[in-house]
Write a protein that holds these residues in place. Structure first.
Motif, PDB file in Angstrom:
ATOM      1  N   SER A   1       0.820  -1.086  -0.106  1.00 15.67           N
ATOM      2  CA  SER A   1      -0.067   0.022   0.122  1.00 15.67           C
ATOM      3  C   SER A   1       0.919   1.345  -0.066  1.00 15.67           C
ATOM      4  O   SER A   1       0.607   2.153  -0.617  1.00 15.67           O
ATOM      5  CB  SER A   1      -0.747  -0.201   1.226  1.00 15.67           C
ATOM      6  OG  SER A   1      -0.147  -0.134   2.427  1.00 15.67           O
TER       7      SER A   1
ATOM      8  N   ASP B   1      -5.770  -9.991   3.342  1.00  8.02           N
ATOM      9  CA  ASP B   1      -7.201  -9.335   3.589  1.00  8.02           C
ATOM     10  C   ASP B   1      -7.215  -7.941   2.761  1.00  8.02           C
ATOM     11  O   ASP B   1      -8.119  -7.552   2.327  1.00  8.02           O
ATOM     12  CB  ASP B   1      -7.636  -9.180   4.891  1.00  8.02           C
ATOM     13  CG  ASP B   1      -6.718  -8.105   5.707  1.00  8.02           C
ATOM     14  OD1 ASP B   1      -5.616  -7.645   4.928  1.00  8.02           O
ATOM     15  OD2 ASP B   1      -6.800  -7.976   6.994  1.00  8.02           O
ATOM     16  N   GLY B   2      -6.058  -7.382   2.229  1.00  5.95           N
ATOM     17  CA  GLY B   2      -5.880  -6.234   1.267  1.00  5.95           C
ATOM     18  C   GLY B   2      -6.417  -6.625   0.037  1.00  5.95           C
ATOM     19  O   GLY B   2      -6.791  -5.807  -0.722  1.00  5.95           O
TER      20      GLY B   2
ATOM     21  N   GLU C   1     -10.019  -4.989  -0.367  1.00  7.33           N
ATOM     22  CA  GLU C   1     -10.230  -3.485  -0.255  1.00  7.33           C
ATOM     23  C   GLU C   1     -10.591  -3.021  -1.547  1.00  7.33           C
ATOM     24  O   GLU C   1     -11.636  -1.883  -1.674  1.00  7.33           O
ATOM     25  CB  GLU C   1      -8.755  -3.021  -0.081  1.00  7.33           C
ATOM     26  CG  GLU C   1      -8.405  -3.230   1.322  1.00  7.33           C
ATOM     27  CD  GLU C   1      -9.489  -2.599   2.441  1.00  7.33           C
ATOM     28  OE1 GLU C   1      -9.825  -1.438   2.434  1.00  7.33           O
ATOM     29  OE2 GLU C   1      -9.356  -3.142   3.466  1.00  7.33           O
TER      30      GLU C   1
ATOM     31  N   ASN D   1     -16.440  -2.959  -2.851  1.00 10.39           N
ATOM     32  CA  ASN D   1     -17.355  -2.196  -1.825  1.00 10.39           C
ATOM     33  C   ASN D   1     -18.167  -3.461  -1.188  1.00 10.39           C
ATOM     34  O   ASN D   1     -18.545  -4.502  -1.395  1.00 10.39           O
ATOM     35  CB  ASN D   1     -18.353  -1.428  -2.622  1.00 10.39           C
ATOM     36  CG  ASN D   1     -17.777  -0.155  -3.394  1.00 10.39           C
ATOM     37  OD1 ASN D   1     -16.691   0.352  -2.943  1.00 10.39           O
ATOM     38  ND2 ASN D   1     -18.180   0.048  -4.603  1.00 10.39           N
TER      39      ASN D   1
ATOM     40  N   GLN E   1     -17.543  -8.311  -0.065  1.00 10.51           N
ATOM     41  CA  GLN E   1     -16.166  -8.013  -0.442  1.00 10.51           C
ATOM     42  C   GLN E   1     -15.663  -9.484  -0.831  1.00 10.51           C
ATOM     43  O   GLN E   1     -15.059  -9.540  -1.958  1.00 10.51           O
ATOM     44  CB  GLN E   1     -15.223  -7.237   0.416  1.00 10.51           C
ATOM     45  CG  GLN E   1     -15.682  -5.957   0.595  1.00 10.51           C
ATOM     46  CD  GLN E   1     -14.778  -5.264   1.571  1.00 10.51           C
ATOM     47  OE1 GLN E   1     -14.620  -5.876   2.869  1.00 10.51           O
ATOM     48  NE2 GLN E   1     -14.187  -4.194   1.419  1.00 10.51           N
TER      49      GLN E   1
ATOM     50  N   VAL F   1      -3.560   1.624  -3.348  1.00 11.07           N
ATOM     51  CA  VAL F   1      -4.526   0.694  -2.360  1.00 11.07           C
ATOM     52  C   VAL F   1      -4.287   0.902  -0.942  1.00 11.07           C
ATOM     53  O   VAL F   1      -3.145   1.377  -0.413  1.00 11.07           O
ATOM     54  CB  VAL F   1      -4.322  -1.043  -2.617  1.00 11.07           C
ATOM     55  CG1 VAL F   1      -4.674  -1.195  -3.869  1.00 11.07           C
ATOM     56  CG2 VAL F   1      -2.679  -1.226  -2.414  1.00 11.07           C
ATOM     57  N   ALA F   2      -5.436   0.723  -0.195  1.00  8.75           N
ATOM     58  CA  ALA F   2      -5.389   1.177   1.225  1.00  8.75           C
ATOM     59  C   ALA F   2      -4.584   0.308   2.023  1.00  8.75           C
ATOM     60  O   ALA F   2      -4.360   0.640   3.092  1.00  8.75           O
ATOM     61  CB  ALA F   2      -6.728   1.453   1.700  1.00  8.75           C
ATOM     62  N   ASP F   3      -4.471  -1.077   1.686  1.00  6.28           N
ATOM     63  CA  ASP F   3      -3.951  -2.209   2.247  1.00  6.28           C
ATOM     64  C   ASP F   3      -2.932  -2.864   1.440  1.00  6.28           C
ATOM     65  O   ASP F   3      -3.071  -3.037   0.274  1.00  6.28           O
ATOM     66  CB  ASP F   3      -4.840  -3.062   2.987  1.00  6.28           C
ATOM     67  CG  ASP F   3      -4.373  -3.778   4.238  1.00  6.28           C
ATOM     68  OD1 ASP F   3      -3.139  -3.737   4.405  1.00  6.28           O
ATOM     69  OD2 ASP F   3      -5.279  -4.750   4.727  1.00  6.28           O
TER      70      ASP F   3
END
Length: 322
Positions: free
Chosen positions: A138, A277-278, A281, A284, A290, A309-311
Protein backbone atom coordinates in the motif's frame (compact mmCIF):
# COMPACT_ATOMS: atom_id res chain seq x y z
CA UNK A 1 28.41 18.07 14.48
CA UNK A 2 31.07 19.78 12.40
CA UNK A 3 31.98 23.44 12.12
CA UNK A 4 33.87 24.22 8.91
CA UNK A 5 36.36 27.05 9.36
CA UNK A 6 35.35 29.96 7.09
CA UNK A 7 37.78 31.08 4.40
CA UNK A 8 36.90 34.75 4.88
CA UNK A 9 37.32 36.86 8.00
CA UNK A 10 34.22 36.77 10.20
CA UNK A 11 34.22 39.20 13.14
CA UNK A 12 31.70 37.07 15.06
CA UNK A 13 33.56 33.75 14.69
CA UNK A 14 34.82 33.43 18.27
CA UNK A 15 31.48 34.27 19.87
CA UNK A 16 29.72 31.72 17.64
CA UNK A 17 32.19 29.01 18.64
CA UNK A 18 31.63 29.89 22.30
CA UNK A 19 27.91 29.28 21.85
CA UNK A 20 28.59 25.96 20.11
CA UNK A 21 31.09 24.27 22.44
CA UNK A 22 30.21 20.75 21.32
CA UNK A 23 30.93 21.08 17.59
CA UNK A 24 34.07 19.66 16.00
CA UNK A 25 35.99 22.34 14.11
CA UNK A 26 37.38 21.09 10.79
CA UNK A 27 39.23 22.63 7.87
CA UNK A 28 37.48 23.18 4.58
CA UNK A 29 40.06 21.18 2.63
CA UNK A 30 39.46 18.16 4.91
CA UNK A 31 35.65 18.04 4.70
CA UNK A 32 35.63 14.99 2.40
CA UNK A 33 37.31 12.97 5.17
CA UNK A 34 34.31 13.27 7.47
CA UNK A 35 31.00 11.45 7.84
CA UNK A 36 28.63 12.70 5.13
CA UNK A 37 25.57 12.02 7.30
CA UNK A 38 26.57 14.42 10.10
CA UNK A 39 25.43 18.02 9.95
CA UNK A 40 28.00 20.74 9.28
CA UNK A 41 27.80 24.42 10.10
CA UNK A 42 29.55 26.66 7.59
CA UNK A 43 29.80 30.11 6.10
CA UNK A 44 27.28 30.64 3.31
CA UNK A 45 29.93 31.81 0.81
CA UNK A 46 31.99 28.64 1.24
CA UNK A 47 28.88 26.50 0.91
CA UNK A 48 27.87 28.16 -2.36
CA UNK A 49 31.38 28.06 -3.80
CA UNK A 50 32.50 24.53 -2.94
CA UNK A 51 29.13 22.71 -3.18
CA UNK A 52 29.93 19.86 -0.80
CA UNK A 53 27.56 17.00 0.04
CA UNK A 54 27.50 17.38 3.83
CA UNK A 55 24.07 18.36 5.22
CA UNK A 56 24.70 21.97 6.19
CA UNK A 57 23.37 24.82 8.27
CA UNK A 58 24.75 28.01 6.70
CA UNK A 59 25.76 31.23 8.43
CA UNK A 60 25.46 34.60 6.68
CA UNK A 61 25.94 38.23 7.52
CA UNK A 62 22.79 40.28 8.04
CA UNK A 63 22.89 41.86 4.57
CA UNK A 64 23.38 38.53 2.73
CA UNK A 65 19.78 37.50 2.25
CA UNK A 66 20.32 36.71 -1.42
CA UNK A 67 23.16 34.33 -0.57
CA UNK A 68 20.92 32.62 2.01
CA UNK A 69 18.18 32.16 -0.57
CA UNK A 70 20.69 30.63 -2.99
CA UNK A 71 21.95 28.30 -0.27
CA UNK A 72 18.41 27.06 0.43
CA UNK A 73 17.93 26.40 -3.27
CA UNK A 74 21.20 24.45 -3.23
CA UNK A 75 19.93 22.28 -0.35
CA UNK A 76 21.01 23.92 2.90
CA UNK A 77 19.07 22.65 5.92
CA UNK A 78 18.74 26.07 7.57
CA UNK A 79 20.19 29.56 7.52
CA UNK A 80 21.33 31.61 10.51
CA UNK A 81 22.79 35.11 10.90
CA UNK A 82 26.36 35.17 12.28
CA UNK A 83 25.63 37.62 15.08
CA UNK A 84 22.02 36.56 15.74
CA UNK A 85 22.08 32.85 16.51
CA UNK A 86 19.01 31.20 18.07
CA UNK A 87 18.84 31.63 21.87
CA UNK A 88 19.67 27.94 22.37
CA UNK A 89 21.63 26.96 19.26
CA UNK A 90 22.46 23.45 20.51
CA UNK A 91 18.76 22.64 20.94
CA UNK A 92 17.94 24.21 17.56
CA UNK A 93 20.63 22.05 15.93
CA UNK A 94 19.22 18.93 17.58
CA UNK A 95 15.79 19.69 16.10
CA UNK A 96 17.31 20.29 12.65
CA UNK A 97 19.25 17.02 12.94
CA UNK A 98 16.14 15.06 13.94
CA UNK A 99 14.18 16.47 10.99
CA UNK A 100 17.07 15.72 8.65
CA UNK A 101 17.17 12.08 9.81
CA UNK A 102 13.41 11.74 9.32
CA UNK A 103 13.75 13.09 5.79
CA UNK A 104 16.63 10.72 5.11
CA UNK A 105 14.51 7.79 6.26
CA UNK A 106 11.78 8.83 3.81
CA UNK A 107 14.28 9.07 0.95
CA UNK A 108 15.59 5.62 1.81
CA UNK A 109 12.15 4.02 1.52
CA UNK A 110 12.25 3.37 -2.27
CA UNK A 111 15.59 1.57 -1.90
CA UNK A 112 14.26 -0.38 1.08
CA UNK A 113 11.22 -1.40 -0.96
CA UNK A 114 13.45 -2.74 -3.74
CA UNK A 115 15.46 -4.73 -1.22
CA UNK A 116 12.28 -6.16 0.28
CA UNK A 117 11.02 -7.28 -3.14
CA UNK A 118 14.31 -9.06 -3.78
CA UNK A 119 13.56 -11.26 -0.76
CA UNK A 120 10.44 -12.60 -2.46
CA UNK A 121 10.98 -16.13 -3.78
CA UNK A 122 12.44 -16.63 -7.21
CA UNK A 123 10.22 -18.58 -9.56
CA UNK A 124 10.96 -22.31 -9.42
CA UNK A 125 9.77 -25.10 -11.68
CA UNK A 126 7.37 -27.52 -10.03
CA UNK A 127 6.42 -30.87 -11.52
CA UNK A 128 2.76 -30.85 -12.62
CA UNK A 129 2.16 -27.36 -11.20
CA UNK A 130 2.35 -23.69 -12.10
CA UNK A 131 2.71 -20.90 -9.55
CA UNK A 132 1.10 -17.47 -9.85
CA UNK A 133 1.78 -14.59 -7.46
CA UNK A 134 0.67 -11.01 -6.87
CA UNK A 135 2.35 -8.51 -4.56
CA UNK A 136 1.37 -4.86 -4.11
CA UNK A 137 2.33 -2.82 -1.01
CA UNK A 138 0.00 0.00 0.00
CA UNK A 139 3.04 2.24 0.50
CA UNK A 140 6.72 1.49 -0.08
CA UNK A 141 7.06 -1.40 2.35
CA UNK A 142 4.67 -4.29 2.86
CA UNK A 143 3.52 -6.17 5.94
CA UNK A 144 2.14 -8.96 3.71
CA UNK A 145 4.43 -11.73 2.60
CA UNK A 146 4.52 -15.07 0.85
CA UNK A 147 7.18 -17.66 0.22
CA UNK A 148 7.52 -21.19 -1.12
CA UNK A 149 10.42 -23.58 -1.50
CA UNK A 150 11.08 -27.25 -2.25
CA UNK A 151 11.88 -29.56 0.65
CA UNK A 152 12.28 -32.57 -1.67
CA UNK A 153 11.89 -33.45 -5.34
CA UNK A 154 8.18 -34.02 -4.84
CA UNK A 155 7.17 -31.61 -2.06
CA UNK A 156 6.89 -27.85 -1.82
CA UNK A 157 6.16 -25.95 1.38
CA UNK A 158 4.62 -22.49 1.34
CA UNK A 159 3.06 -19.77 3.44
CA UNK A 160 1.31 -16.43 3.13
CA UNK A 161 1.41 -14.09 6.13
CA UNK A 162 -0.14 -10.74 7.08
CA UNK A 163 1.59 -8.73 9.82
CA UNK A 164 -0.67 -6.39 11.78
CA UNK A 165 -0.25 -2.71 10.98
CA UNK A 166 1.90 -1.04 8.34
CA UNK A 167 5.29 0.55 8.06
CA UNK A 168 8.86 -0.35 8.83
CA UNK A 169 8.25 -2.61 11.85
CA UNK A 170 5.75 -4.76 9.97
CA UNK A 171 8.02 -5.01 6.94
CA UNK A 172 10.98 -5.98 9.14
CA UNK A 173 8.96 -8.89 10.47
CA UNK A 174 8.37 -10.11 6.91
CA UNK A 175 12.13 -10.02 6.34
CA UNK A 176 12.63 -11.89 9.58
CA UNK A 177 10.23 -14.59 8.41
CA UNK A 178 12.02 -14.83 5.06
CA UNK A 179 15.30 -15.48 6.87
CA UNK A 180 13.79 -17.90 9.39
CA UNK A 181 11.63 -20.27 7.37
CA UNK A 182 14.28 -22.67 6.08
CA UNK A 183 14.56 -24.38 9.45
CA UNK A 184 11.02 -25.76 9.25
CA UNK A 185 9.92 -28.79 7.25
CA UNK A 186 6.18 -28.84 7.96
CA UNK A 187 3.50 -26.11 8.10
CA UNK A 188 2.70 -26.89 11.71
CA UNK A 189 6.35 -26.68 12.70
CA UNK A 190 6.73 -23.36 10.88
CA UNK A 191 3.69 -21.84 12.59
CA UNK A 192 4.68 -23.14 16.03
CA UNK A 193 8.24 -21.83 15.79
CA UNK A 194 7.21 -18.42 14.52
CA UNK A 195 4.58 -18.13 17.25
CA UNK A 196 7.04 -19.13 19.96
CA UNK A 197 9.55 -16.53 18.84
CA UNK A 198 6.95 -13.76 18.64
CA UNK A 199 5.66 -14.51 22.14
CA UNK A 200 9.16 -14.85 23.57
CA UNK A 201 10.41 -11.57 22.10
CA UNK A 202 7.20 -9.78 23.20
CA UNK A 203 6.90 -7.96 19.88
CA UNK A 204 3.70 -5.93 19.93
CA UNK A 205 2.55 -7.31 16.60
CA UNK A 206 0.51 -10.32 15.61
CA UNK A 207 0.67 -12.27 12.38
CA UNK A 208 -2.04 -14.19 10.59
CA UNK A 209 -0.82 -16.93 8.34
CA UNK A 210 -1.74 -19.83 6.10
CA UNK A 211 1.00 -22.42 5.66
CA UNK A 212 0.89 -25.65 3.71
CA UNK A 213 2.75 -28.44 1.99
CA UNK A 214 1.89 -29.82 -1.43
CA UNK A 215 2.92 -33.21 -2.78
CA UNK A 216 3.56 -32.67 -6.49
CA UNK A 217 2.98 -36.34 -7.36
CA UNK A 218 0.08 -37.47 -5.15
CA UNK A 219 -1.47 -33.95 -5.27
CA UNK A 220 -2.21 -34.12 -1.55
CA UNK A 221 -2.38 -30.63 -0.06
CA UNK A 222 -1.96 -30.25 3.70
CA UNK A 223 -2.46 -26.82 5.18
CA UNK A 224 -2.91 -24.99 8.48
CA UNK A 225 -4.25 -21.54 9.32
CA UNK A 226 -3.32 -19.17 12.14
CA UNK A 227 -6.26 -16.77 12.34
CA UNK A 228 -6.02 -15.81 8.67
CA UNK A 229 -8.76 -14.25 6.57
CA UNK A 230 -9.70 -14.68 3.75
CA UNK A 231 -9.63 -18.48 3.95
CA UNK A 232 -7.97 -20.60 1.26
CA UNK A 233 -10.01 -21.12 -1.90
CA UNK A 234 -10.01 -23.97 -4.40
CA UNK A 235 -11.41 -23.53 -7.88
CA UNK A 236 -12.06 -26.68 -9.91
CA UNK A 237 -13.55 -26.88 -13.42
CA UNK A 238 -17.37 -26.87 -13.54
CA UNK A 239 -17.70 -26.75 -9.76
CA UNK A 240 -18.57 -24.15 -7.16
CA UNK A 241 -15.59 -22.64 -5.33
CA UNK A 242 -14.56 -24.52 -2.20
CA UNK A 243 -13.90 -22.33 0.84
CA UNK A 244 -11.48 -24.07 3.19
CA UNK A 245 -12.44 -22.42 6.47
CA UNK A 246 -10.88 -23.13 9.84
CA UNK A 247 -10.62 -21.31 13.17
CA UNK A 248 -7.48 -20.51 15.15
CA UNK A 249 -5.62 -17.65 16.80
CA UNK A 250 -3.06 -15.46 15.04
CA UNK A 251 0.62 -15.81 15.88
CA UNK A 252 2.00 -13.85 18.80
CA UNK A 253 -1.04 -13.86 21.10
CA UNK A 254 -0.61 -17.03 23.17
CA UNK A 255 2.02 -19.68 23.79
CA UNK A 256 -0.62 -22.43 23.69
CA UNK A 257 -1.50 -22.06 20.03
CA UNK A 258 -3.54 -24.97 18.70
CA UNK A 259 -2.75 -25.69 15.06
CA UNK A 260 -5.15 -27.81 13.02
CA UNK A 261 -3.89 -29.60 9.93
CA UNK A 262 -6.30 -29.95 7.02
CA UNK A 263 -5.98 -32.07 3.89
CA UNK A 264 -7.33 -31.91 0.35
CA UNK A 265 -6.50 -33.69 -2.93
CA UNK A 266 -6.25 -31.34 -5.90
CA UNK A 267 -7.81 -32.53 -9.13
CA UNK A 268 -6.46 -31.71 -12.61
CA UNK A 269 -6.72 -27.98 -13.45
CA UNK A 270 -7.58 -27.12 -9.85
CA UNK A 271 -6.39 -23.77 -8.53
CA UNK A 272 -5.49 -23.37 -4.87
CA UNK A 273 -5.40 -19.68 -3.91
CA UNK A 274 -4.47 -17.89 -0.69
CA UNK A 275 -4.45 -14.11 -0.30
CA UNK A 276 -4.15 -11.38 2.29
CA UNK A 277 -7.14 -9.34 3.43
CA UNK A 278 -5.91 -6.41 1.32
CA UNK A 279 -7.34 -8.29 -1.67
CA UNK A 280 -10.80 -7.39 -0.33
CA UNK A 281 -10.14 -3.65 -0.30
CA UNK A 282 -10.90 -2.94 -3.99
CA UNK A 283 -14.51 -4.04 -3.45
CA UNK A 284 -17.47 -2.28 -1.84
CA UNK A 285 -19.82 -3.50 0.85
CA UNK A 286 -19.39 -5.48 4.04
CA UNK A 287 -16.95 -8.31 4.54
CA UNK A 288 -19.24 -10.96 3.05
CA UNK A 289 -20.02 -8.83 -0.01
CA UNK A 290 -16.32 -8.07 -0.52
CA UNK A 291 -15.41 -11.75 -0.26
CA UNK A 292 -18.12 -12.72 -2.76
CA UNK A 293 -16.79 -10.18 -5.26
CA UNK A 294 -13.23 -11.39 -4.70
CA UNK A 295 -14.36 -14.97 -5.36
CA UNK A 296 -16.03 -13.91 -8.59
CA UNK A 297 -12.94 -12.13 -9.91
CA UNK A 298 -10.53 -14.85 -8.85
CA UNK A 299 -12.72 -17.51 -10.46
CA UNK A 300 -12.85 -15.55 -13.70
CA UNK A 301 -9.18 -14.56 -13.46
CA UNK A 302 -10.20 -10.91 -13.66
CA UNK A 303 -8.81 -9.63 -10.35
CA UNK A 304 -7.25 -6.18 -10.70
CA UNK A 305 -6.26 -3.87 -7.88
CA UNK A 306 -6.30 -0.08 -8.28
CA UNK A 307 -2.97 1.67 -8.64
CA UNK A 308 -3.15 2.97 -5.07
CA UNK A 309 -4.51 0.58 -2.44
CA UNK A 310 -5.36 1.20 1.22
CA UNK A 311 -3.87 -2.10 2.39
CA UNK A 312 -1.06 -4.37 1.25
CA UNK A 313 -2.06 -7.18 -1.11
CA UNK A 314 -0.40 -10.55 -1.53
CA UNK A 315 -1.77 -13.53 -3.47
CA UNK A 316 -0.20 -16.97 -3.95
CA UNK A 317 -1.72 -19.62 -6.24
CA UNK A 318 -0.82 -23.20 -7.13
CA UNK A 319 -2.40 -24.53 -10.33
CA UNK A 320 -2.33 -28.23 -11.16
CA UNK A 321 -1.62 -28.40 -14.89
CA UNK A 322 -1.16 -32.20 -15.27
Amino acid sequence: MYFIQPTRDIPYLDQVLEKLPHVQVIKLEDHELYDATIIAIADVHDYLKYKWNLPTVVLALENEGTALAQAWEQGALAGWIWDKLPEQPDIALQKIDAQYKRNQDSRDLPSAAELQKRLLPNEIELTNYAVETYFQPSAYLSGDWYDYWKISDKEVIFYLADVSGHGVTSSLLTSWMAAFHGRSKTPRELIKKLNGMLVQENIEKHITMIAGILNLESHVLKWSSAGHYPPPIIFEPNQEPKILSSSSFPLGLTEDLEVEENEYILSRNARFIICSDGALEPFNGGLNEQFSQLLHHLQNESFEAPEHVADDIAILSFIRVK
